[in-house]
Design an enzyme around this catalytic site. Structure first.
Site, PDB file in Angstrom:
ATOM      1  N   TYR A   1       0.822  -1.206   0.000  1.00 22.44           N
ATOM      2  CA  TYR A   1       0.000   0.000   0.000  1.00 22.44           C
ATOM      3  C   TYR A   1       0.854   1.253   0.000  1.00 22.44           C
ATOM      4  O   TYR A   1       2.068   1.189   0.192  1.00 22.44           O
ATOM      5  CB  TYR A   1      -0.954  -0.010   1.210  1.00 22.44           C
ATOM      6  CG  TYR A   1      -0.292   0.380   2.513  1.00 22.44           C
ATOM      7  CD1 TYR A   1       0.566  -0.485   3.184  1.00 22.44           C
ATOM      8  CD2 TYR A   1      -0.509   1.643   3.068  1.00 22.44           C
ATOM      9  CE1 TYR A   1       1.180  -0.109   4.366  1.00 22.44           C
ATOM     10  CE2 TYR A   1       0.102   2.015   4.253  1.00 22.44           C
ATOM     11  CZ  TYR A   1       0.943   1.139   4.897  1.00 22.44           C
ATOM     12  OH  TYR A   1       1.559   1.520   6.069  1.00 22.44           O
TER      13      TYR A   1
ATOM     14  N   LYS B   1       6.501  -1.807   1.969  1.00 24.68           N
ATOM     15  CA  LYS B   1       5.320  -1.199   2.600  1.00 24.68           C
ATOM     16  C   LYS B   1       4.156  -2.173   2.454  1.00 24.68           C
ATOM     17  O   LYS B   1       3.293  -2.023   1.587  1.00 24.68           O
ATOM     18  CB  LYS B   1       5.013   0.170   1.972  1.00 24.68           C
ATOM     19  CG  LYS B   1       4.165   1.064   2.871  1.00 24.68           C
ATOM     20  CD  LYS B   1       4.229   2.498   2.435  1.00 24.68           C
ATOM     21  CE  LYS B   1       3.199   3.393   3.106  1.00 24.68           C
ATOM     22  NZ  LYS B   1       3.377   3.594   4.536  1.00 24.68           N
TER      23      LYS B   1
ATOM     24  N   GLU C   1      12.789   3.202  13.769  1.00 17.58           N
ATOM     25  CA  GLU C   1      11.907   4.287  13.309  1.00 17.58           C
ATOM     26  C   GLU C   1      10.683   4.326  14.211  1.00 17.58           C
ATOM     27  O   GLU C   1      10.591   3.590  15.187  1.00 17.58           O
ATOM     28  CB  GLU C   1      11.498   4.051  11.854  1.00 17.58           C
ATOM     29  CG  GLU C   1      10.780   2.725  11.635  1.00 17.58           C
ATOM     30  CD  GLU C   1      10.460   2.430  10.173  1.00 17.58           C
ATOM     31  OE1 GLU C   1      10.301   3.376   9.385  1.00 17.58           O
ATOM     32  OE2 GLU C   1      10.353   1.237   9.829  1.00 17.58           O
TER      33      GLU C   1
ATOM     34  N   LEU D   1      11.299   1.544   6.911  1.00 13.47           N
ATOM     35  CA  LEU D   1      10.641   1.957   5.674  1.00 13.47           C
ATOM     36  C   LEU D   1      11.312   3.257   5.239  1.00 13.47           C
ATOM     37  O   LEU D   1      11.401   4.203   6.032  1.00 13.47           O
ATOM     38  CB  LEU D   1       9.151   2.208   5.904  1.00 13.47           C
ATOM     39  CG  LEU D   1       8.440   2.617   4.616  1.00 13.47           C
ATOM     40  CD1 LEU D   1       8.207   1.404   3.726  1.00 13.47           C
ATOM     41  CD2 LEU D   1       7.124   3.303   4.909  1.00 13.47           C
TER      42      LEU D   1
HETATM   43  N1  PLP Z   1       7.959   4.373   8.697  1.00 11.67           N
HETATM   44  C1  PLP Z   1       6.814   3.680   8.777  1.00 11.67           C
HETATM   45  C2  PLP Z   1       6.812   2.386   9.509  1.00 11.67           C
HETATM   46  C3  PLP Z   1       5.634   4.170   8.196  1.00 11.67           C
HETATM   47  O1  PLP Z   1       4.500   3.467   8.272  1.00 11.67           O
HETATM   48  C4  PLP Z   1       5.669   5.418   7.544  1.00 11.67           C
HETATM   49  C5  PLP Z   1       4.459   5.985   6.921  1.00 11.67           C
HETATM   50  O2  PLP Z   1       3.398   5.481   7.032  1.00 11.67           O
HETATM   51  C6  PLP Z   1       6.882   6.112   7.486  1.00 11.67           C
HETATM   52  C7  PLP Z   1       8.011   5.565   8.055  1.00 11.67           C
HETATM   53  C8  PLP Z   1       6.966   7.442   6.781  1.00 11.67           C
HETATM   54  O3  PLP Z   1       6.937   7.242   5.395  1.00 11.67           O
HETATM   55  P1  PLP Z   1       6.409   8.362   4.402  1.00 11.67           P
HETATM   56  O4  PLP Z   1       7.246   9.573   4.653  1.00 11.67           O
HETATM   57  O5  PLP Z   1       6.636   7.786   3.064  1.00 11.67           O
HETATM   58  O6  PLP Z   1       4.976   8.596   4.732  1.00 11.67           O
END
Ligand code: PLP
Length: 298
Positions: A33, A146, A179, A204
């Site tokens: 997603y 993701k 994170e 991620l």
């Molecule tokens: N890390 C995780 C586990 C996430 O679920 C998300 C966003 O949903 C992020 C980091 C931040 O990613 P992005 O900047 O692409 O929204």
């Protein structure tokens, strides 16, 4: 105007969108997603999100179809139909409906879904910052994908909420801080260097993370992508989170400790400002009196 869905290429009110109870996204979390932010009726960093969507899909052995250009058109169509200015887009791509067997169906029929919903006001006060709590990182070894499997993230976020915090900061033995449950973490060290855990299977790679790193470097800020020890992180001069919906959120309290002087620090504030200016420049021009700056309460 109803919330909108585009399901397998057909646009409809979200309330009418339905998928099979045998969809593998539902039975196995077998899918990927993206969440994309809409400002002033325009999707923000959509190409970058679709690139990651493509990588995630490939990584689970389900090459993204149709091509990203078609997803881009669906997203644009859905935003237009919703007439929302400030919204969030959810895109998912699953291995589709099939009798429940772990192994892949011989001929998968993927389910493609896009939804558009209005954005609720952010709970982050940019002048106060947010509190985070430390929790163990119980996720699998491919957090760079993701995927729809978000149970450890869901449980961590719920536990953070139960403890009155905005975000859970995940720590993995032997790796360090990885994170947040739905955001990336940055530390500003005492010498002004900005450090964030490296891209790789433990995190991620956030689209916002990448954009913030680029903005910071253009501003002359040194950014290093290196493992972050929990003690170094909690003792940092400043900390902030990044994410599509979070944007840049200053962290001012960590568990029972205060970060810096418990206010968003100068480097964080500078990056919030530069990031906002940069993101405004990526978007269509605001109509008079409705600048993104005003609408985003900064
Ligand atoms: N890390 C995780 C586990 C996430 O679920 C998300 C966003 O949903 C992020 C980091 C931040 O990613 P992005 O900047 O692409 O929204």
């Amino acid at each position: 105007m109803p919330d909108i869905a585009v399901l397998n290429g057909r646009i409809m009110p979200l309330s009418r969108a339905a998928v099979s109870v045998e969809d593998r996204g539902y039975t196995f979390g077998d899918g990927v997603y993206e969440v994309v932010r809409v400002y002033r009726g325009a999707p923000f960093l959509l190409r970058e999100h679709l690139e990651r969507f493509t990588r995630s899909a490939k990584a689970i052995g389900l090459p993204l179809t149709p091509a990203p250009a078609r997803w881009e058109r669906w997203v644009t169509q859905a935003i237009k139909a919703s007439r929302y200015g400030e919204a969030k887009i959810y895109c998912s791509f699953t291995r589709g409906a099939a009798p429940r067997e772990h192994t892949f169906p011989a001929v998968p029929k993927p389910t493609r879904l896009i939804t558009v919903r209005p954005l609720l006001p952010s709970s982050v006060d940019p002048h106060q910052g947010v509190r985070v709590v430390t929790l163990p990182d119980l996720r699998w070894g491919r957090c760079d994908i993701k995927s729809l499997n978000l149970l450890p993230n869901v449980l961590a976020k719920q536990e953070a909420k139960r403890r009155g915090a905005f975000e859970a900061i995940l720590v993995r033995p032997g790796v360090g801080v990885t994170e947040g449950a739905s955001s990336n973490l940055f530390a500003v060290l005492r010498d002004g260097t900005v450090q964030t855990p490296p891209a790789g299977p433990a995190i991620l790679t956030g689209v916002t993370r990448e954009a913030v790193i680029a903005v910071a470097r253009r501003e002359g800020v040194t950014v290093i992508e290196a493992p972050l020890d929990p003690d170094a992180a909690t003792g940092a001069a400043e900390l902030f989170l990044t994410g599509t919906l979070t944007e840049i959120a200053p962290v001012t309290r960590w568990d029972d400790r205060v970060v810096g002087d418990c206010r968003p620090g100068p480097v964080t504030r500078r990056l919030m400002h530069s990031f906002q200016a940069w993101s405004d420049a990526q978007l269509p021009r605001a109509s008079p009196g409705r600048s993104a700056a005003k609408r985003r309460r900064r």
